[in-house]
Design a protein around this motif. Structure first.
Motif, PDB file in Angstrom:
ATOM      1  N   ALA A 145       0.912  -1.167  -0.050  1.00  0.00           N
ATOM      2  CA  ALA A 145       0.210   0.032  -0.031  1.00  0.00           C
ATOM      3  C   ALA A 145       0.924   1.244   0.038  1.00  0.00           C
ATOM      4  CB  ALA A 145      -0.975   0.021   1.227  1.00  0.00           C
ATOM      5  N   PHE A 146       2.099   1.382   0.600  1.00  0.00           N
ATOM      6  CA  PHE A 146       2.805   2.332   0.752  1.00  0.00           C
ATOM      7  C   PHE A 146       3.858   2.459  -0.110  1.00  0.00           C
ATOM      8  CE2 PHE A 146       1.365   1.429   5.309  1.00  0.00           C
ATOM      9  CZ  PHE A 146       0.600   2.530   5.418  1.00  0.00           C
ATOM     10  N   ALA A 147       3.860   1.449  -1.156  1.00  0.00           N
ATOM     11  CA  ALA A 147       5.014   1.226  -2.099  1.00  0.00           C
ATOM     12  C   ALA A 147       5.080   2.624  -2.992  1.00  0.00           C
ATOM     13  CB  ALA A 147       5.066   0.127  -2.746  1.00  0.00           C
ATOM     14  N   PRO A 148       3.857   2.854  -3.417  1.00  0.00           N
ATOM     15  CA  PRO A 148       3.915   4.424  -4.508  1.00  0.00           C
ATOM     16  C   PRO A 148       4.424   5.474  -3.835  1.00  0.00           C
ATOM     17  CG  PRO A 148       1.821   3.054  -4.527  1.00  0.00           C
ATOM     18  CD  PRO A 148       2.730   2.552  -3.261  1.00  0.00           C
ATOM     19  N   LEU A 149       4.459   5.690  -2.545  1.00  0.00           N
ATOM     20  CA  LEU A 149       4.750   6.919  -1.864  1.00  0.00           C
ATOM     21  C   LEU A 149       6.405   7.209  -1.726  1.00  0.00           C
ATOM     22  CD1 LEU A 149       2.047   6.940   1.045  1.00  0.00           C
ATOM     23  CD2 LEU A 149       1.875   7.477  -1.465  1.00  0.00           C
ATOM     24  N   ARG A 150       6.988   7.480  -2.832  1.00  0.00           N
ATOM     25  CA  ARG A 150       8.441   7.522  -2.978  1.00  0.00           C
ATOM     26  C   ARG A 150       8.882   8.706  -2.381  1.00  0.00           C
ATOM     27  NH1 ARG A 150       8.671   5.921  -9.253  1.00  0.00           N
ATOM     28  NH2 ARG A 150       7.877   3.665  -9.283  1.00  0.00           N
ATOM     29  N   SER A 151       8.036   9.749  -2.088  1.00  0.00           N
ATOM     30  CA  SER A 151       8.757  11.096  -1.574  1.00  0.00           C
ATOM     31  C   SER A 151       8.209  11.122  -0.108  1.00  0.00           C
ATOM     32  CB  SER A 151       8.302  12.054  -2.347  1.00  0.00           C
ATOM     33  OG  SER A 151       8.634  12.101  -3.535  1.00  0.00           O
ATOM     34  N   LEU A 152       7.538  10.335   0.617  1.00  0.00           N
ATOM     35  CA  LEU A 152       6.949  10.175   1.983  1.00  0.00           C
ATOM     36  C   LEU A 152       7.890  10.530   3.004  1.00  0.00           C
ATOM     37  CD1 LEU A 152       4.004  10.347   3.026  1.00  0.00           C
ATOM     38  CD2 LEU A 152       4.525   7.918   3.614  1.00  0.00           C
ATOM     39  N   THR A 153       7.702  11.245   3.633  1.00  0.00           N
ATOM     40  CA  THR A 153       8.519  11.799   4.893  1.00  0.00           C
ATOM     41  C   THR A 153       7.886  11.614   6.127  1.00  0.00           C
ATOM     42  OG1 THR A 153       8.371  14.091   4.812  1.00  0.00           O
ATOM     43  CG2 THR A 153      10.174  13.103   3.611  1.00  0.00           C
ATOM     44  N   HIS A 154       6.639  11.724   6.423  1.00  0.00           N
ATOM     45  CA  HIS A 154       6.072  11.736   7.617  1.00  0.00           C
ATOM     46  C   HIS A 154       4.803  10.904   7.474  1.00  0.00           C
ATOM     47  CE1 HIS A 154       8.334  15.192   8.099  1.00  0.00           C
ATOM     48  NE2 HIS A 154       8.180  15.255   9.549  1.00  0.00           N
ATOM     49  N   ILE A 196       1.990  -5.190  14.818  1.00  0.00           N
ATOM     50  CA  ILE A 196       2.970  -4.978  14.418  1.00  0.00           C
ATOM     51  C   ILE A 196       3.468  -4.013  13.493  1.00  0.00           C
ATOM     52  CG2 ILE A 196       3.431  -7.760  14.200  1.00  0.00           C
ATOM     53  CD1 ILE A 196       3.354  -7.405  11.311  1.00  0.00           C
ATOM     54  N   ILE A 197       4.697  -3.447  13.625  1.00  0.00           N
ATOM     55  CA  ILE A 197       5.037  -2.113  12.667  1.00  0.00           C
ATOM     56  C   ILE A 197       4.601  -2.511  11.247  1.00  0.00           C
ATOM     57  CG2 ILE A 197       6.838  -0.951  11.929  1.00  0.00           C
ATOM     58  CD1 ILE A 197       6.372  -0.540  14.606  1.00  0.00           C
ATOM     59  N   PRO A 198       3.879  -1.714  10.655  1.00  0.00           N
ATOM     60  CA  PRO A 198       3.117  -1.860   9.325  1.00  0.00           C
ATOM     61  C   PRO A 198       4.433  -2.171   8.302  1.00  0.00           C
ATOM     62  CG  PRO A 198       2.284   0.093  10.269  1.00  0.00           C
ATOM     63  CD  PRO A 198       3.230  -0.282  11.198  1.00  0.00           C
ATOM     64  N   GLN A 199       4.010  -3.011   7.399  1.00  0.00           N
ATOM     65  CA  GLN A 199       5.092  -3.440   6.454  1.00  0.00           C
ATOM     66  C   GLN A 199       5.147  -2.625   5.173  1.00  0.00           C
ATOM     67  OE1 GLN A 199       4.953  -8.187   5.788  1.00  0.00           O
ATOM     68  NE2 GLN A 199       3.246  -8.090   7.250  1.00  0.00           N
ATOM     69  N   GLY A 200       6.292  -2.549   4.506  1.00  0.00           N
ATOM     70  CA  GLY A 200       6.435  -2.000   3.414  1.00  0.00           C
ATOM     71  C   GLY A 200       6.682  -0.529   3.534  1.00  0.00           C
ATOM     72  N   LEU A 201       6.988  -0.048   4.680  1.00  0.00           N
ATOM     73  CA  LEU A 201       7.143   1.326   4.692  1.00  0.00           C
ATOM     74  C   LEU A 201       8.339   2.014   3.718  1.00  0.00           C
ATOM     75  CD1 LEU A 201       7.970   1.415   8.673  1.00  0.00           C
ATOM     76  CD2 LEU A 201       5.833   2.244   7.251  1.00  0.00           C
ATOM     77  N   GLU A 203       3.110  -5.247  19.942  1.00  0.00           N
ATOM     78  CA  GLU A 203       3.624  -6.268  20.998  1.00  0.00           C
ATOM     79  C   GLU A 203       5.078  -6.425  20.647  1.00  0.00           C
ATOM     80  OE1 GLU A 203       1.040  -9.811  20.871  1.00  0.00           O
ATOM     81  OE2 GLU A 203      -0.561  -8.739  21.793  1.00  0.00           O
ATOM     82  N   GLU A 204       5.527  -6.162  19.513  1.00  0.00           N
ATOM     83  CA  GLU A 204       6.824  -6.687  19.235  1.00  0.00           C
ATOM     84  C   GLU A 204       7.613  -5.765  18.053  1.00  0.00           C
ATOM     85  OE1 GLU A 204       7.846 -10.505  17.606  1.00  0.00           O
ATOM     86  OE2 GLU A 204       5.751 -10.427  16.412  1.00  0.00           O
ATOM     87  N   ILE A 205       8.803  -5.681  18.099  1.00  0.00           N
ATOM     88  CA  ILE A 205       9.552  -4.773  17.027  1.00  0.00           C
ATOM     89  C   ILE A 205      10.509  -6.139  16.564  1.00  0.00           C
ATOM     90  CG2 ILE A 205      11.120  -2.963  16.371  1.00  0.00           C
ATOM     91  CD1 ILE A 205       8.659  -1.945  17.829  1.00  0.00           C
ATOM     92  N   LYS A 206      10.223  -6.367  15.289  1.00  0.00           N
ATOM     93  CA  LYS A 206      10.757  -7.364  14.480  1.00  0.00           C
ATOM     94  C   LYS A 206      12.208  -7.000  13.848  1.00  0.00           C
ATOM     95  CE  LYS A 206       6.743 -10.327  13.290  1.00  0.00           C
ATOM     96  NZ  LYS A 206       6.152 -10.844  12.312  1.00  0.00           N
ATOM     97  N   GLU A 207      13.064  -7.817  13.649  1.00  0.00           N
ATOM     98  CA  GLU A 207      14.127  -7.601  12.953  1.00  0.00           C
ATOM     99  C   GLU A 207      13.991  -6.791  11.568  1.00  0.00           C
ATOM    100  OE1 GLU A 207      18.037  -9.882  11.089  1.00  0.00           O
ATOM    101  OE2 GLU A 207      16.871 -10.856  12.199  1.00  0.00           O
ATOM    102  N   THR A 208      12.914  -7.172  10.964  1.00  0.00           N
ATOM    103  CA  THR A 208      12.765  -6.595   9.635  1.00  0.00           C
ATOM    104  C   THR A 208      11.869  -5.399   9.425  1.00  0.00           C
ATOM    105  OG1 THR A 208      10.810  -8.094   9.214  1.00  0.00           O
ATOM    106  CG2 THR A 208      13.071  -8.838   8.633  1.00  0.00           C
ATOM    107  N   SER A 209      11.665  -4.802  10.751  1.00  0.00           N
ATOM    108  CA  SER A 209      10.562  -3.963  10.737  1.00  0.00           C
ATOM    109  C   SER A 209      10.908  -2.374  10.169  1.00  0.00           C
ATOM    110  CB  SER A 209      10.284  -3.585  12.326  1.00  0.00           C
ATOM    111  OG  SER A 209       9.584  -4.375  12.798  1.00  0.00           O
ATOM    112  N   PHE A 210      12.336  -2.212  10.254  1.00  0.00           N
ATOM    113  CA  PHE A 210      12.877  -0.845   9.664  1.00  0.00           C
ATOM    114  C   PHE A 210      14.043  -1.379   8.647  1.00  0.00           C
ATOM    115  CE2 PHE A 210      11.083  -0.129  13.860  1.00  0.00           C
ATOM    116  CZ  PHE A 210      10.207   0.776  13.516  1.00  0.00           C
ATOM    117  N   ASN A 211      14.024  -2.481   7.992  1.00  0.00           N
ATOM    118  CA  ASN A 211      14.875  -2.692   7.318  1.00  0.00           C
ATOM    119  C   ASN A 211      15.333  -1.650   5.946  1.00  0.00           C
ATOM    120  OD1 ASN A 211      15.967  -5.083   8.560  1.00  0.00           O
ATOM    121  ND2 ASN A 211      15.474  -6.506   6.943  1.00  0.00           N
TER     122      ASN A 211
END
Length: 556
Positions: free
Chosen positions: A317-326, A336-341, A356-364
């Motif tokens: 869903a967030f993939a097209p937002l190439r300029s998103l900062t906030h 969980i932390i939303p995927q595809g940030l 409930e958790e912060i995964k290793e891949t959350s902010f990859n």
């Protein structure tokens, strides 16, 4: 009544007044002589017209009865003869050109879309300007209107649709609660039920906050194509009430606010030049892969207070937002932390969820992220993966307040400057937990926890002795000033109020060497300190005693 400069109004029939630099200038309409056998004055008009087709408009077919002509006259004349006659009257009266332009401009902005402004002509060729091309098609429209049968009219109305999307009756002018400035119209709590019918290509900002608007038809903004900011907060707009082409005309729109409505999905076909989109406090129940597909220039997206979760938000869903900062996703239902940030994200707000958790891949893929706000979730320190964010070089601020932490988390980002852990169940600050940080932690907030003397060790603040500027340890269970405070060379603010401190040990603040402290604010109120028994030189390293707050204290 107070009017804006250049405002135009009609205090009585056939009289037009202009507000000009504090003066009121009024003109009475002058009617040209009519050379026809049967002139008559239609209802709502000032000047007589000819009833014969040969002397009036050039209509083909049979002549119309006076009652039928009145309807056509109201639709057609503002585009043709009336505009030209009015223009010649102004020239004859010797009115200044600048004042005419101000009057025409003000009149256009305050008329509904159906009431067109005066005809504009070219100074060199005497032809209509490009902006007024539509004003010169009225004869064909009038002929079509004259020969339209009642059956055709009803068929066309059915084709246009019903409810929000029907042609309907023309809306009245703006209510008195609206304010109008140079390029902005603001109608806040004006009891509007529909988008006002405005024709002003120069309008840049339209505020319609706190009304009862429930739908946005396809042609809602056709008369304001150059809008840059549209604020529709606190209305009753539903997803089914938004036409598929409602925003089609707004090609220059950069800011759109739809907070506090009844949307269940992101509106379709949003303007591609949007920089800021807010749909907080709605009922959004999903984000599909293509929900935000056209918003490649979007910088700020706010979707707080909806029903979004990892189960109904597509990873793409967030993939097209190439300029998103906030990105703000607070008050939803994420676990969980939303995927595809987006990789461009700099600030992420997901407070008041059920994480409930912060995964290793959350902010990859978010190496530019600078701020993460996670307060009011269900995070425990052992559910934060050691590799979740420790190697991030730009992450400077984390807010983990009001979670389920029992000690300060390890493996925090090495670039961290600002750590907020208020309102947890923290009993311990592990040794060397800040030791890997460079240039070092500057702000540490641990208010409203369960810290005791045994939970803070001599090396708990190791690595932050030269960087910490503020520490909040108020509302804990400390009985003395913690170890390590005297070694903090940059500390400006220390809060120890509302603890269980009874004794003040000078070396805990000033150290053995009594070197000058940079402390500007030391809060020790609401402890169990006997203020009367204190020596006036208890903290000789602090330059000003006004920096120390000792009163009031608790009763033993």
């Amino acid at each position: 009544m107070m009017m804006y400069d250049s405002a135009v109004w009609s205090p009585e029939p056939c009289v037009t007044c202009l507000c000009s630099s504090g003066r009121v200038v009024c003109d009475e309409a002058t009617c040209p002589p009519q050379r026809c056998p049967r002139p008559f004055t239609p209802e709502g008009e000032c000047c007589p017209v000819c009833s014969d087709s040969g002397d009036g408009l050039d209509l083909s077919g049979d002549s119309l009865a006076p009652s039928e002509y009145t309807d056509l006259h109201q639709k057609a004349l503002p585009r043709t003869a009336t505009g030209r006659e009015h223009e010649s009257e102004e020239e004859d009266s010797g009115e200044k050109d600048g004042e005419k332009r101000q009057r025409k401009k003000s009149t256009e902005r305050r008329q509904p879309q159906g009431a067109h402004s005066e005809e504009r002509t070219s100074e060199k060729e005497g032809k209509p300007s490009h902006e007024a091309e539509d004003c010169w098609t009225s004869r064909e429209e009038v002929e079509k209107e004259a020969h339209r049968s009642p059956n055709q009219e009803s068929e066309e109305e059915e084709e246009e649709g019903e409810g929000c999307f029907s042609g309907g009756a023309q809306l009245p002018p703006l209510p008195s609660a609206c304010s109008i400035s140079e390029r902005k119209i603001s109608c806040i709590n004006a009891k509007l039920t529909k988008i006002p019918d405005i024709a002003d290509p120069e309008l840049r900002s339209l505020e319609l906050i706190g009304n009862a608007i429930h739908c946005l038809p396809d042609k809602a903004f056709q008369g304001t194509p150059n809008l840059e900011r549209l604020d529709l907060r606190k209305n009753a707009i539903s997803s089914s009430g938004i036409g598929p082409r409602a925003f089609k005309a707004l090609k220059k729109l950069t800011h759109l606010y739809l907070d506090g409505n009844s949307l269940v999905e992101v509106p379709p076909a949003l303007p591609p030049r949007l920089l800021e989109l807010k749909i907080n406090e709605n009922n959004l129940q999903s984000l599909e892969e293509d929900s935000l597909a056209e918003l490649q220039q979007l910088l700020i997206l706010e979707l707080e207070g909806n029903r979004l979760s990892e189960s109904n938000v597509s990873p793409l869903a967030f993939a097209p937002l190439r300029s998103l900062t906030h990105l703000r996703l607070g008050q939803n239902r994420f676990r969980i932390i939303p995927q595809g940030l987006p990789a461009s994200i700099e600030e992420l707000y997901v407070e008041n969820n059920q994480i409930e958790e912060i995964k290793e891949t959350s902010f990859n893929h978010t190496r530019n992220i600078n701020v993460i706000v996670l307060h009011h979730n269900k995070i425990e320190e052992d559910r934060i993966d050691p590799l979740a964010w420790i190697h991030h070089e730009n992450l400077e601020s984390i807010d983990l307040s009001y979670n389920k932490l029992y000690h300060v988390p390890s493996y925090l980002p090495k670039s961290l400057l600002h750590l907020v852990l208020v309102g947890n169940r923290i009993e311990r600050i592990p040794g060397y937990v800040f030791g890997h940080m460079k240039p070092g932690l500057e702000y540490l907030y641990l208010s409203f926890n369960r810290l005791s003397d045994s939970g803070i060790h001599p090396v708990s603040f190791y690595g932050a002795y030269h960087s910490l500027r503020e520490i909040f340890l108020d509302y804990n269970e400390l009985k003395s000033i913690p170890c390590g405070i005297s070694r903090m060379t940059s500390l400006r603010l220390l809060r120890l109020n509302n603890n269980k401190i009874r004794r003040l040990r000078r070396e805990r603040i000033c150290g053995v060497e009594n070197r000058d402290s940079r402390l500007e604010h030391l809060h020790l109120e609401n402890n169990y300190i006997s203020v009367r028994a204190l020596s006036p030189y208890v903290f000789p390293c602090i330059r000003s005693h006004a920096s120390i707050v000792l009163k009031p204290q608790k009763v033993k």
